[in-house]
Scaffold this motif. Structure first.
Motif, short mmCIF file in Angstrom:
data_model
loop_
_atom_site.label_atom_id
_atom_site.label_comp_id
_atom_site.label_asym_id
_atom_site.label_seq_id
_atom_site.Cartn_x
_atom_site.Cartn_y
_atom_site.Cartn_z
N ALA A 15 0.84 -1.21 0.00
CA ALA A 15 0.00 0.00 0.00
C ALA A 15 0.87 1.25 0.00
N GLY A 16 1.91 1.28 0.83
CA GLY A 16 2.82 2.43 0.85
C GLY A 16 3.52 2.60 -0.47
N VAL A 19 1.10 4.07 -2.95
CA VAL A 19 0.94 5.50 -2.67
C VAL A 19 2.08 6.28 -3.33
N GLY A 20 3.30 5.76 -3.22
CA GLY A 20 4.45 6.42 -3.84
C GLY A 20 4.32 6.50 -5.35
N ILE A 22 1.58 6.62 -7.11
CA ILE A 22 0.56 7.62 -7.45
C ILE A 22 1.06 9.03 -7.12
N TRP A 23 1.66 9.19 -5.95
CA TRP A 23 2.11 10.50 -5.49
C TRP A 23 3.20 11.07 -6.40
N SER A 59 10.15 -0.46 2.13
CA SER A 59 8.74 -0.35 2.55
C SER A 59 8.38 -1.52 3.47
N TYR A 117 4.09 12.85 0.94
CA TYR A 117 4.20 11.43 0.59
C TYR A 117 4.34 10.57 1.85
N LEU A 120 1.13 10.26 3.81
CA LEU A 120 0.19 9.33 3.17
C LEU A 120 0.69 7.89 3.23
N PHE A 121 1.99 7.70 3.12
CA PHE A 121 2.60 6.37 3.20
C PHE A 121 2.23 5.71 4.52
N ALA A 124 -1.56 5.08 4.86
CA ALA A 124 -1.97 3.89 4.09
C ALA A 124 -1.59 2.62 4.84
#
Length: 133
Positions: A15-16, A19-20, A22-23, A59, A117, A120-121, A124
């Motif tokens: 998930a993290g 997120v990266g 997309i970010w 991660s 980031y 959000l990481f 998530a």
């Protein structure tokens, strides 16, 4: 490790990592490259597999430690889990990168992109531990 779910660790890391993607892709990728002084050609390298693989391993390391930390609290509410997960980013990660960026002369905009980031990481990952932990 205090009843930590290894499935949750793997999914949290994934998930993290997503997120990266997309970010630093469609959301902030162009701004990040501009602030770093890079072009799309600059970031194309034959080492992308190594870079992404290592980033995913890192991660997993983050997810293991967050999962281990959360497991020590036992059963928690969604709110508590998210407060701790986001709190790790706000209290440890973001101040650390902020200090580095101050001394390296990085722009405020770059700091905000990267800090966003990491926030959000960890959010998530916390969400995954709420669902699967």
């Amino acid at each position: 490790m205090a009843n930590m779910s290894w499935i949750a660790v793997f999914v949290a890391a994934l998930a993290g990592f997503v997120v990266g993607g997309i970010w630093y892709g469609p959301l902030c990728g162009k701004m990040w490259m501009k602030e770093r002084g890079l072009t799309a050609e600059d970031i194309k390298t034959d080492k992308m597999g190594l870079i992404y693989g290592t980033a995913f391993i890192l991660s997993i390391v983050s997810a293991i430690f967050l999962g281990h930390f959360l497991a020590h609290f036992g059963a928690m509410s969604v709110r508590s889990t998210m407060m701790i997960s986001v709190g790790v980013a706000l209290g440890f990660i973001i101040p650390a990168i902020g200090t580095n960026y101050l001394f390296s002369g990085a722009s405020r905009r770059l700091f905000l992109i990267d800090a966003g980031y990491w926030l959000l990481f960890y959010a998530a990952m916390g969400a995954v531990f709420v669902m699967l932990g």
